[in-house]
Design a protein around this motif. Structure first.
Motif, PDB file in Angstrom:
ATOM      1  N   LEU A  27       3.422   4.942   7.091  1.00  0.00           N
ATOM      2  CA  LEU A  27       4.026   3.625   7.267  1.00  0.00           C
ATOM      3  C   LEU A  27       3.257   2.770   8.269  1.00  0.00           C
ATOM      4  CD1 LEU A  27       7.767   4.700   7.316  1.00  0.00           C
ATOM      5  CD2 LEU A  27       6.470   3.746   5.405  1.00  0.00           C
ATOM      6  N   ALA A  28       2.114   3.246   8.713  1.00  0.00           N
ATOM      7  CA  ALA A  28       1.221   2.528   9.642  1.00  0.00           C
ATOM      8  C   ALA A  28       1.978   2.021  10.868  1.00  0.00           C
ATOM      9  CB  ALA A  28       0.503   1.417   8.909  1.00  0.00           C
ATOM     10  N   ASP A  29       1.775   0.765  11.217  1.00  0.00           N
ATOM     11  CA  ASP A  29       2.370   0.223  12.447  1.00  0.00           C
ATOM     12  C   ASP A  29       3.879   0.027  12.353  1.00  0.00           C
ATOM     13  OD1 ASP A  29      -0.088   0.189  13.692  1.00  0.00           O
ATOM     14  OD2 ASP A  29      -0.509  -1.886  13.120  1.00  0.00           O
ATOM     15  N   ASP A  30       4.429   0.024  11.150  1.00  0.00           N
ATOM     16  CA  ASP A  30       5.877  -0.158  10.968  1.00  0.00           C
ATOM     17  C   ASP A  30       6.642   1.155  10.986  1.00  0.00           C
ATOM     18  OD1 ASP A  30       5.592  -2.902  10.743  1.00  0.00           O
ATOM     19  OD2 ASP A  30       5.283  -2.801   8.580  1.00  0.00           O
ATOM     20  N   ARG A  31       5.966   2.246  11.252  1.00  0.00           N
ATOM     21  CA  ARG A  31       6.598   3.554  11.196  1.00  0.00           C
ATOM     22  C   ARG A  31       7.615   3.736  12.323  1.00  0.00           C
ATOM     23  NH1 ARG A  31       1.529   7.296  13.082  1.00  0.00           N
ATOM     24  NH2 ARG A  31       1.110   6.196  15.000  1.00  0.00           N
ATOM     25  N   PRO A  32       8.725   4.365  11.997  1.00  0.00           N
ATOM     26  CA  PRO A  32       9.667   4.697  13.064  1.00  0.00           C
ATOM     27  C   PRO A  32       9.130   5.878  13.871  1.00  0.00           C
ATOM     28  CG  PRO A  32      10.483   5.484  10.959  1.00  0.00           C
ATOM     29  CD  PRO A  32       9.222   4.715  10.689  1.00  0.00           C
ATOM     30  N   ILE A  33       9.477   5.917  15.127  1.00  0.00           N
ATOM     31  CA  ILE A  33       9.091   7.014  16.006  1.00  0.00           C
ATOM     32  C   ILE A  33      10.374   7.733  16.422  1.00  0.00           C
ATOM     33  CG2 ILE A  33       8.061   7.653  18.211  1.00  0.00           C
ATOM     34  CD1 ILE A  33       6.221   5.200  17.879  1.00  0.00           C
ATOM     35  N   LEU A  34      10.443   9.001  16.087  1.00  0.00           N
ATOM     36  CA  LEU A  34      11.612   9.820  16.385  1.00  0.00           C
ATOM     37  C   LEU A  34      11.392  10.537  17.707  1.00  0.00           C
ATOM     38  CD1 LEU A  34      14.300  11.124  15.463  1.00  0.00           C
ATOM     39  CD2 LEU A  34      12.920  12.868  14.326  1.00  0.00           C
ATOM     40  N   GLU A  35      12.263  10.279  18.675  1.00  0.00           N
ATOM     41  CA  GLU A  35      12.200  10.966  19.963  1.00  0.00           C
ATOM     42  C   GLU A  35      13.227  12.097  19.944  1.00  0.00           C
ATOM     43  OE1 GLU A  35      12.672   8.137  23.120  1.00  0.00           O
ATOM     44  OE2 GLU A  35      10.876   7.059  22.541  1.00  0.00           O
ATOM     45  N   ILE A  36      12.771  13.309  20.256  1.00  0.00           N
ATOM     46  CA  ILE A  36      13.661  14.466  20.230  1.00  0.00           C
ATOM     47  C   ILE A  36      13.510  15.258  21.527  1.00  0.00           C
ATOM     48  CG2 ILE A  36      13.657  14.626  17.716  1.00  0.00           C
ATOM     49  CD1 ILE A  36      11.652  16.874  17.899  1.00  0.00           C
ATOM     50  N   GLY A  37      14.492  16.099  21.794  1.00  0.00           N
ATOM     51  CA  GLY A  37      14.440  16.950  22.976  1.00  0.00           C
ATOM     52  C   GLY A  37      13.407  18.054  22.816  1.00  0.00           C
ATOM     53  N   ARG A  38      13.012  18.611  23.938  1.00  0.00           N
ATOM     54  CA  ARG A  38      11.979  19.656  23.905  1.00  0.00           C
ATOM     55  C   ARG A  38      12.417  20.883  23.097  1.00  0.00           C
ATOM     56  NH1 ARG A  38       7.873  18.024  27.095  1.00  0.00           N
ATOM     57  NH2 ARG A  38       8.394  16.506  28.704  1.00  0.00           N
TER      58      ARG A  38
END
Length: 64
Positions: free
Chosen positions: A37-48
């Motif tokens: 999705l290039a620059d429009d990609r979502p970024i998923l932040e998750i716990g360690r």
């Protein structure tokens, strides 16, 4: 610590294709993204601990 570099999954087919899962470490913790999705990609932040679980599932072919 700033955002680290994105690292491609070795299971994403390699090469210069844009269809891959990427991961990096940031100040907020581990992040996952889909590069197609290039620059429009979502970024998923998750716990360690969840990140370690995802890596384990990928390495053991438990994700479909």
């Amino acid at each position: 610590m700033a955002n680290g570099p994105w690292r491609k999954s070795s299971r994403s087919g390699g090469g210069s294709g844009s269809n891959c899962v990427e991961a990096r470490l940031s100040d907020e913790g581990p992040q996952l993204s889909d590069s197609k999705l290039a620059d429009d990609r979502p970024i998923l932040e998750i716990g360690r601990s969840e990140y370690v679980g995802v890596l384990s599932a990928i390495k053991n072919d438990r994700l479909c």
